[in-house]
Motif scaffolding. Structure first.
Motif, PDB file in Angstrom:
ATOM      1  N   SER A  63       0.833  -1.198   0.000  1.00 52.72           N
ATOM      2  CA  SER A  63       0.000   0.000   0.000  1.00 52.72           C
ATOM      3  C   SER A  63       0.872   1.255   0.000  1.00 52.72           C
ATOM      4  O   SER A  63       2.018   1.233   0.449  1.00 52.72           O
ATOM      5  CB  SER A  63      -0.918   0.022   1.225  1.00 52.72           C
ATOM      6  OG  SER A  63      -0.171   0.315   2.390  1.00 52.72           O
ATOM      7  N   ARG A  64       0.297   2.335  -0.515  1.00 46.19           N
ATOM      8  CA  ARG A  64       0.984   3.628  -0.504  1.00 46.19           C
ATOM      9  C   ARG A  64       1.377   4.011   0.924  1.00 46.19           C
ATOM     10  O   ARG A  64       2.472   4.514   1.162  1.00 46.19           O
ATOM     11  CB  ARG A  64       0.079   4.695  -1.112  1.00 46.19           C
ATOM     12  CG  ARG A  64       0.723   6.072  -1.174  1.00 46.19           C
ATOM     13  CD  ARG A  64      -0.272   7.144  -1.570  1.00 46.19           C
ATOM     14  NE  ARG A  64      -0.887   6.917  -2.842  1.00 46.19           N
ATOM     15  CZ  ARG A  64      -0.538   7.543  -3.971  1.00 46.19           C
ATOM     16  NH1 ARG A  64       0.424   8.437  -3.973  1.00 46.19           N
ATOM     17  NH2 ARG A  64      -1.176   7.294  -5.098  1.00 46.19           N
ATOM     18  N   TYR A  99       0.906   3.786  -8.765  1.00 49.26           N
ATOM     19  CA  TYR A  99      -0.061   3.121  -7.887  1.00 49.26           C
ATOM     20  C   TYR A  99      -1.321   2.768  -8.662  1.00 49.26           C
ATOM     21  O   TYR A  99      -1.721   3.483  -9.577  1.00 49.26           O
ATOM     22  CB  TYR A  99      -0.437   4.043  -6.716  1.00 49.26           C
ATOM     23  CG  TYR A  99       0.699   4.286  -5.755  1.00 49.26           C
ATOM     24  CD1 TYR A  99       0.985   3.382  -4.741  1.00 49.26           C
ATOM     25  CD2 TYR A  99       1.488   5.432  -5.854  1.00 49.26           C
ATOM     26  CE1 TYR A  99       2.028   3.600  -3.856  1.00 49.26           C
ATOM     27  CE2 TYR A  99       2.532   5.662  -4.969  1.00 49.26           C
ATOM     28  CZ  TYR A  99       2.796   4.748  -3.975  1.00 49.26           C
ATOM     29  OH  TYR A  99       3.833   4.975  -3.098  1.00 49.26           O
ATOM     30  N   ASP A 120      -4.612   2.164  -4.632  1.00 49.84           N
ATOM     31  CA  ASP A 120      -3.477   2.723  -3.896  1.00 49.84           C
ATOM     32  C   ASP A 120      -2.442   1.682  -3.482  1.00 49.84           C
ATOM     33  O   ASP A 120      -1.847   1.764  -2.407  1.00 49.84           O
ATOM     34  CB  ASP A 120      -3.953   3.522  -2.673  1.00 49.84           C
ATOM     35  CG  ASP A 120      -3.629   5.001  -2.819  1.00 49.84           C
ATOM     36  OD1 ASP A 120      -3.128   5.405  -3.884  1.00 49.84           O
ATOM     37  OD2 ASP A 120      -3.859   5.748  -1.857  1.00 49.84           O
ATOM     38  N   THR A 121      -2.228   0.673  -4.345  1.00 45.15           N
ATOM     39  CA  THR A 121      -1.141  -0.266  -4.114  1.00 45.15           C
ATOM     40  C   THR A 121      -0.112  -0.108  -5.225  1.00 45.15           C
ATOM     41  O   THR A 121      -0.428   0.320  -6.338  1.00 45.15           O
ATOM     42  CB  THR A 121      -1.627  -1.735  -4.058  1.00 45.15           C
ATOM     43  OG1 THR A 121      -2.213  -2.067  -5.309  1.00 45.15           O
ATOM     44  CG2 THR A 121      -2.604  -1.954  -2.921  1.00 45.15           C
TER      45      THR A 121
END
Length: 147
Positions: free
Chosen positions: A17-18, A49, A53-54
């Protein structure tokens, strides 16, 4: 910096994840939550991303610390030399417009912004040899053209 093909680098891995990445390396250079984020690391990272948001893609820019795979220096060398050395290790190059992709999941590229004279002072101005300026890491499917 050593790459982990198909996975990323020590600072960022595909699928993370971010929030995890930014907890490790800090906020991007440009504020906001854009799909592509630039991080002031050494060397500089550009991370793409997904909508969720990965991490989808990790790009490592040339400059400062060089990038390696299995002991082979990838960046700041002539592209043909890198391709030949990787071929000697059994990796097959899949060409694309600005570079080559390799299994198990990375690509080398050049934007042709560095002249050959950067590495070979005797090179003429029109020397066509390209210098590897960056490395992208993602699962190999990312680099393949849709069929």
């Amino acid at each position: 910096m050593e790459i982990r093909p198909g996975e990323g680098v020590v600072f960022a891995r595909v699928g993370e994840s971010r929030d995890v990445v930014e907890g490790r390396i800090g906020a991007p250079v440009h504020p906001g939550r854009h799909s592509r984020a630039v991080y002031d690391t050494e060397p500089m990272l550009v991370i793409t991303y997904t909508d969720g948001d990965t991490v989808e893609l990790v790009e490592i820019a040339n400059g400062g610390e060089e990038v390696f795979y299995d002991g082979i220096q990838l960046t700041y060398r002539f592209m043909d030399d890198v391709v030949a050395e990787l071929a000697g290790r059994g990796l097959r190059a899949e060409p694309f417009d600005i570079g080559f992709a390799f299994e198990p999941g990375f690509a080398i590229f050049s934007m042709s912004s560095l002249p050959a004279a950067e590495l070979d002072p005797g090179a003429p101005d029109d020397d066509p040899r390209r210098i590897v300026e960056g490395v992208s890491v993602a699962p190999i499917e990312y680099f393949r053209e849709p069929v």
